[in-house]
Design a protein around this motif. Sequence first.
Motif, PDB file in Angstrom:
ATOM      1  N   THR A 180       0.865  -1.170   0.151  1.00 49.42           N
ATOM      2  CA  THR A 180      -0.043   0.041  -0.095  1.00 49.42           C
ATOM      3  C   THR A 180       0.895   1.196   0.168  1.00 49.42           C
ATOM      4  O   THR A 180       0.676   2.107  -0.808  1.00 49.42           O
ATOM      5  N   ILE A 181       1.798   1.095   0.868  1.00 46.16           N
ATOM      6  CA  ILE A 181       2.899   2.423   0.875  1.00 46.16           C
ATOM      7  C   ILE A 181       3.442   2.821  -0.498  1.00 46.16           C
ATOM      8  O   ILE A 181       3.484   3.851  -0.744  1.00 46.16           O
ATOM      9  N   PHE A 182       3.921   1.345  -1.039  1.00 50.18           N
ATOM     10  CA  PHE A 182       4.560   1.779  -2.471  1.00 50.18           C
ATOM     11  C   PHE A 182       3.383   2.145  -3.348  1.00 50.18           C
ATOM     12  O   PHE A 182       3.748   3.270  -4.309  1.00 50.18           O
ATOM     13  N   LEU A 183       2.318   1.823  -3.400  1.00 47.88           N
ATOM     14  CA  LEU A 183       1.215   2.243  -4.356  1.00 47.88           C
ATOM     15  C   LEU A 183       0.689   3.415  -4.101  1.00 47.88           C
ATOM     16  O   LEU A 183       0.443   4.529  -5.087  1.00 47.88           O
ATOM     17  N   ARG A 242      11.462   3.197  -0.141  1.00 45.53           N
ATOM     18  CA  ARG A 242      12.380   2.196   0.380  1.00 45.53           C
ATOM     19  C   ARG A 242      13.005   2.592   1.756  1.00 45.53           C
ATOM     20  O   ARG A 242      12.961   1.882   2.814  1.00 45.53           O
ATOM     21  N   MET A 243      13.318   3.806   2.082  1.00 43.16           N
ATOM     22  CA  MET A 243      13.951   4.380   3.201  1.00 43.16           C
ATOM     23  C   MET A 243      12.684   4.497   4.238  1.00 43.16           C
ATOM     24  O   MET A 243      13.084   4.199   5.442  1.00 43.16           O
ATOM     25  N   PHE A 244      11.573   5.018   3.875  1.00 38.83           N
ATOM     26  CA  PHE A 244      10.451   5.127   4.656  1.00 38.83           C
ATOM     27  C   PHE A 244       9.986   3.795   5.097  1.00 38.83           C
ATOM     28  O   PHE A 244       9.668   3.738   6.405  1.00 38.83           O
ATOM     29  N   VAL A 245       9.957   2.687   4.413  1.00 37.25           N
ATOM     30  CA  VAL A 245       9.855   1.299   4.874  1.00 37.25           C
ATOM     31  C   VAL A 245      10.558   0.876   6.092  1.00 37.25           C
ATOM     32  O   VAL A 245      10.210   0.153   6.989  1.00 37.25           O
ATOM     33  N   LYS A 246      11.841   1.597   6.183  1.00 40.38           N
ATOM     34  CA  LYS A 246      12.788   1.102   7.114  1.00 40.38           C
ATOM     35  C   LYS A 246      12.759   2.080   8.457  1.00 40.38           C
ATOM     36  O   LYS A 246      13.427   1.828   9.241  1.00 40.38           O
ATOM     37  N   SER A 247      12.044   3.120   8.395  1.00 36.99           N
ATOM     38  CA  SER A 247      12.049   4.081   9.461  1.00 36.99           C
ATOM     39  C   SER A 247      10.953   3.766  10.501  1.00 36.99           C
ATOM     40  O   SER A 247      10.282   2.877  10.350  1.00 36.99           O
ATOM     41  N   SER A 248      10.942   4.318  11.404  1.00 42.43           N
ATOM     42  CA  SER A 248      10.137   4.080  12.644  1.00 42.43           C
ATOM     43  C   SER A 248       8.775   4.438  12.279  1.00 42.43           C
ATOM     44  O   SER A 248       7.805   3.971  12.889  1.00 42.43           O
ATOM     45  N   ASP A 249       8.350   5.466  11.465  1.00 43.52           N
ATOM     46  CA  ASP A 249       7.125   5.857  11.011  1.00 43.52           C
ATOM     47  C   ASP A 249       6.491   4.787  10.486  1.00 43.52           C
ATOM     48  O   ASP A 249       5.305   4.574  10.808  1.00 43.52           O
ATOM     49  N   PHE A 250       7.127   4.023   9.597  1.00 45.47           N
ATOM     50  CA  PHE A 250       6.437   2.829   9.047  1.00 45.47           C
ATOM     51  C   PHE A 250       5.950   1.810   9.847  1.00 45.47           C
ATOM     52  O   PHE A 250       4.967   1.314  10.045  1.00 45.47           O
ATOM     53  N   PHE A 251       6.683   1.427  11.209  1.00 43.91           N
ATOM     54  CA  PHE A 251       6.543   0.623  12.040  1.00 43.91           C
ATOM     55  C   PHE A 251       5.180   1.300  13.023  1.00 43.91           C
ATOM     56  O   PHE A 251       4.402   0.435  13.359  1.00 43.91           O
ATOM     57  N   ARG A 252       5.143   2.720  12.967  1.00 40.82           N
ATOM     58  CA  ARG A 252       3.869   2.880  13.878  1.00 40.82           C
ATOM     59  C   ARG A 252       2.745   2.850  13.000  1.00 40.82           C
ATOM     60  O   ARG A 252       1.594   2.434  13.446  1.00 40.82           O
ATOM     61  N   SER A 263      10.206   8.863 -10.456  1.00 37.58           N
ATOM     62  CA  SER A 263      11.537   9.193 -10.570  1.00 37.58           C
ATOM     63  C   SER A 263      12.293   7.914  -9.637  1.00 37.58           C
ATOM     64  O   SER A 263      11.596   7.637  -8.906  1.00 37.58           O
ATOM     65  N   ARG A 264      13.474   7.708  -9.699  1.00 38.92           N
ATOM     66  CA  ARG A 264      14.316   6.678  -8.909  1.00 38.92           C
ATOM     67  C   ARG A 264      14.349   7.339  -7.621  1.00 38.92           C
ATOM     68  O   ARG A 264      14.377   6.326  -6.567  1.00 38.92           O
ATOM     69  N   GLU A 265      14.334   8.613  -7.421  1.00 32.81           N
ATOM     70  CA  GLU A 265      14.480   9.123  -6.098  1.00 32.81           C
ATOM     71  C   GLU A 265      13.456   8.920  -5.393  1.00 32.81           C
ATOM     72  O   GLU A 265      13.236   8.702  -4.183  1.00 32.81           O
ATOM     73  N   THR A 266      12.176   8.911  -5.937  1.00 35.83           N
ATOM     74  CA  THR A 266      10.822   8.556  -5.277  1.00 35.83           C
ATOM     75  C   THR A 266      10.669   7.116  -4.663  1.00 35.83           C
ATOM     76  O   THR A 266      10.211   7.130  -3.696  1.00 35.83           O
ATOM     77  N   LEU A 267      11.359   6.052  -5.581  1.00 40.96           N
ATOM     78  CA  LEU A 267      11.255   4.857  -5.164  1.00 40.96           C
ATOM     79  C   LEU A 267      12.320   4.600  -4.263  1.00 40.96           C
ATOM     80  O   LEU A 267      11.943   3.929  -2.932  1.00 40.96           O
ATOM     81  N   GLN A 268      13.488   5.308  -4.276  1.00 39.85           N
ATOM     82  CA  GLN A 268      14.343   5.156  -2.845  1.00 39.85           C
ATOM     83  C   GLN A 268      13.808   5.660  -1.786  1.00 39.85           C
ATOM     84  O   GLN A 268      14.134   5.195  -0.782  1.00 39.85           O
ATOM     85  N   GLU A 269      12.931   7.085  -1.851  1.00 44.10           N
ATOM     86  CA  GLU A 269      12.656   7.594  -0.432  1.00 44.10           C
ATOM     87  C   GLU A 269      11.426   6.569  -0.154  1.00 44.10           C
ATOM     88  O   GLU A 269      11.495   6.389   1.190  1.00 44.10           O
TER      89      GLU A 269
END
Length: 363
Positions: A105-108, A130-140, A122-128
């Motif tokens: 869902t987050i990727f979509l 991926r980084m978000f999925v690894k962040s504490s916000d994602f786990f919340r 952009s590639r930057e968007t996909l990289q962002e």
Amino acid sequence: MLKFNKNSRKVIIDFFIIIAIWISAVFIWDILTSFNPKIEGEIPKHISVAEINKLNLVLAGLFLGSIFGILNVFIKNKQERLRKKSYGRIIFFYSIIHIILTIVTIFLVGIASQLILKGEISRETLQEIRMFVKSSDFFRIVTFTYLVSATIILFQIINQKFGPGVLLDLLLGKYRQPKEVKMVFLFMDLKSSTTYAEKLGHVKYSQLIQDCFSDLTLAVNEFDANIYQYIGDEVVLIWPYNDGIKNAKCIKIFFRFKEYLQKRSDHYMNSYGFLPQFKAGVNGGTLMAAEVGVIKRSIAYHGDVINTASRIQGLCNSFNEEFLASKLIVTDLAFYNSFNYSFIDNIELKGKKEKVDIYAIKQ
């Protein structure tokens, strides 16, 4: 032109209700956390960051609602198979599926948002992302969405336990004070149950009853019945009076149940050595409904109507009939005269002073 039966319409309505719940949930999340994702790169000048945030919230609600709505439909379609699995195993696999679907869902949302705002990814968007999925916000977010999803499923399980609409009536205290209601009661009981129980043994006999009531569920959903009680190998189905009489639902359901049993005759013959047959009795009228119990609460019905329905069903063996009905039911069903009704007798039922006209019902 597409045509939908009542089950299809109910599935579609439930699907959109789940979407609405998820859209509401993500906005509640935004209010509770004041979460504003960082917007990288140029954005259209006529759009504010707040508007982009709202867009992301709506997209998240739509995607979460759609994905978990589809999952909900899948779970309902697999209820019979899931019923045989332990709750621990179901919870474990559901948790894994939930995390996977949340990541999807987050990727979509990220991709859809970029396409709407910039018309490209952009590639930057996909990289962002991926980084978000690894962040504490994602786990919340995973924790919050899991709580929402678990609450929806818990509500559905409780609603299924009480029967459609009963949980809401209990929450609203609708029958805290006894009320007069007009209902139809249909009692159905397995024929020759004692013989079958002795022949099969208690383990195999219990499996037989589970199979029968599982097939009955298909007919219950089709004819909008509520399951009032399971009593051993007997089940009591109810409708508000006009709903049960309309289109002869309280009659058609019995014969449709027989069809479902017949369709699975190979299973019953191979598993138990016979095709189960049921007998039924139906009656209706005005009685009292009240919320009863302290430790376990439920809505109970009190009155002569339900006792008479039970007594009528008990006469099936005496008259060698599979389906008996009271005169009131037969009279009110005259408009939907798609069955054969034959007068049996004017019977003095146990516990009643006045005799009751009994009719046999055949297809």
